[in-house]
Design an enzyme around this catalytic site. Structure first.
Site, PDB file in Angstrom:
ATOM      1  N   ARG A  15     -18.488 -21.939   5.833  1.00 62.69           N
ATOM      2  CA  ARG A  15     -19.553 -21.066   5.347  1.00 62.69           C
ATOM      3  C   ARG A  15     -20.530 -21.870   4.480  1.00 62.69           C
ATOM      4  NH1 ARG A  15     -15.580 -16.700   2.695  1.00 62.69           N
ATOM      5  NH2 ARG A  15     -14.383 -18.637   2.460  1.00 62.69           N
ATOM      6  N   LYS A  75     -16.710 -21.482  -1.865  1.00 57.77           N
ATOM      7  CA  LYS A  75     -15.340 -21.592  -2.369  1.00 57.77           C
ATOM      8  C   LYS A  75     -15.273 -22.385  -3.668  1.00 57.77           C
ATOM      9  CE  LYS A  75     -12.100 -20.199  -1.052  1.00 57.77           C
ATOM     10  NZ  LYS A  75     -11.527 -18.890  -1.482  1.00 57.77           N
ATOM     11  N   TYR A  94     -17.083 -18.282  -5.497  1.00 61.42           N
ATOM     12  CA  TYR A  94     -15.723 -17.768  -5.710  1.00 61.42           C
ATOM     13  C   TYR A  94     -14.970 -18.813  -6.520  1.00 61.42           C
ATOM     14  CZ  TYR A  94     -16.259 -14.042  -2.224  1.00 61.42           C
ATOM     15  OH  TYR A  94     -16.665 -12.924  -1.538  1.00 61.42           O
ATOM     16  N   HIS A  96     -11.527 -17.851  -8.281  1.00 63.49           N
ATOM     17  CA  HIS A  96     -10.090 -17.544  -8.162  1.00 63.49           C
ATOM     18  C   HIS A  96      -9.271 -18.423  -9.109  1.00 63.49           C
ATOM     19  CE1 HIS A  96     -10.773 -14.864  -4.798  1.00 63.49           C
ATOM     20  NE2 HIS A  96     -11.422 -15.801  -4.152  1.00 63.49           N
ATOM     21  N   GLU A 118     -15.828 -13.010  -7.421  1.00 67.76           N
ATOM     22  CA  GLU A 118     -14.773 -11.993  -7.273  1.00 67.76           C
ATOM     23  C   GLU A 118     -14.606 -11.088  -8.480  1.00 67.76           C
ATOM     24  OE1 GLU A 118     -12.595 -15.641  -8.910  1.00 67.76           O
ATOM     25  OE2 GLU A 118     -14.217 -15.262  -7.476  1.00 67.76           O
ATOM     26  N   ASP A 270      -5.278 -16.107  -2.147  1.00 71.31           N
ATOM     27  CA  ASP A 270      -6.270 -16.704  -3.050  1.00 71.31           C
ATOM     28  C   ASP A 270      -5.903 -16.494  -4.510  1.00 71.31           C
ATOM     29  OD1 ASP A 270      -8.066 -17.938  -1.413  1.00 71.31           O
ATOM     30  OD2 ASP A 270      -9.438 -16.259  -1.280  1.00 71.31           O
TER      31      ASP A 270
END
Length: 370
Positions: A15, A75, A94, A96, A118, A270
């Protein structure tokens, strides 16, 4: 503002953080966008599309990070990207962080403003930047689960939809949120028998109405979870506590009692996973077995369908990117409390309570720093 869009480096992460359409809007608003060469290629956005709308193509990852005021990714950074962190940098991606202590340390040590997709909330108190990828991952979980059930992938050789004269496969979905609801849609569409487990009885009532009684709903407790997973051919874990480590709903003891060749897809991996026997895997090596049960625990599942995933993600993230670029990070966060919920690190401090609890460390509320 100078916005940097580096190429993703996580295993098979295909992505990209901003599409050509987003670049065009940013350039039209007077901002400069640095896009690493081939950053969007795997999402079917070639370099010439970025150049055509005013992006400056950069051949070096390090140069994108070094010259950008804000880096927009998909990510969480990998260890080899930590060296690019610097004081004053805004990182929007993101994160995480709950299971990633080393990344948390690196972000705070370099005083990076780390804004996690998130944990951003909207006025309805939902998670608008997590939702699109949860939709993709939920739908994809049934596809990869069905493939993993085939004998060539180590599964027990069950066709989820069955055929006339043969019963369909049993799918157990743990969690009735966005992931679980979307998984149920696809599993039902494939003709499977679907049981959905959740702790919230009101949510189960809603889902019973949504699916017109076609999904079997089950209140979550140890006895019910064990019975449901032991009957299942495919178990999908979709439990989420925003920003925090996922609770272990399915224990190793339960897994040991499952059918041999059954499949588990832990979408919550995740955040550490909601299956006790799960550990993170990659698209290069997506599965492993425990007690004869196939586990699929890829931490970036939506990267398998990058064109769809990038479009879905950037539809949600781009208004926030524009807000950060136009107002600057501090003003943008002060103007929107829900957006401020996305800040996990700021000025050397960990600012998100759930991450702090997962890592057993102190945190500083963001409002005291702003």
């Amino acid at each position: 503002m100078i916005i940097g869009v580096p190429k993703e480096v996580k295993d098979h992460e295909s992505r990209v953080g901003i599409t050509p359409a987003g670049v065009r809007s940013l350039v039209d608003a007077g901002h400069k966008v640095l896009v690493e060469t081939q950053a969007g290629a795997l999402s079917s956005f070639p370099d010439d599309e970025y150049q055509a709308v005013g992006a400056e193509m950069v051949g070096s990852t390090a140069d994108v990070w070094a010259h950008a005021d804000m880096v927009v990714k998909v990510k969480e950074p990998t260890e080899k990207e930590y060296s690019y962190f610097r004081e004053g940098l805004v990182l929007f991606t993101y994160l995480h962080l709950a299971p990633l202590r080393a990344l948390t340390d690196a972000l705070t040590a370099k005083k990076v403003t780390g804004i996690a997709y998130e944990t951003v909330r909207d006025r309805a108190n939902t998670l608008p930047l997590l939702t699109p990828m949860s939709e993709v991952a939920g739908r994809l979980s049934v596809q990869v689960g069905a493939a993993s059930l085939t004998k060539e992938h180590g599964g027990r050789g069950v066709l989820l939809g069955g055929v006339p004269g043969v019963l369909p496969g049993n799918v157990c979905i743990i969690g009735g949120g966005i992931v679980g609801t979307n998984a149920a849609k696809i599993a039902l569409g494939m003709g499977a028998r679907v049981t959905l487990v959740d702790l919230n009885l009101n949510r189960l009532r809603e889902l019973d109405d949504v699916f017109n009684g076609r999904v079997f709903t089950l209140a979550s407790n140890t006895h019910n979870v064990e019975r449901a997973v032991c009957e299942a051919d495919l178990v999908i874990g979709g439990v989420l506590i925003p920003g925090a480590a996922a609770p272990k709903i399915v224990t190793s003891g339960m897994v040991s009692k499952m059918k041999k060749g059954a499949v588990i897809v832990d979408v919550a991996i995740d955040q550490g996973g909601c299956i006790e026997t799960a550990h993170p895997t990659t698209h290069s090596d997506p599965t492993f077995e425990v007690d004869g049960v196939v586990h699929y625990c890829v931490t970036n599942m939506p990267a398998a369908v990058p064109n769809t995933s990038t479009l879905a993600l950037t539809n949600a993230t781009f208004p926030y990117v524009m807000k950060l670029a136009s107002l600057g990070a501090k003003a943008a966060l002060q103007a929107d409390p829900g957006f401020a919920e996305g800040v996990n690190t700021f000025d050397g401090h960990l600012t998100y309570k759930a991450v702090a609890e997962a890592q057993q460390r102190d945190y500083t509320p963001l409002d005291t720093l702003l």
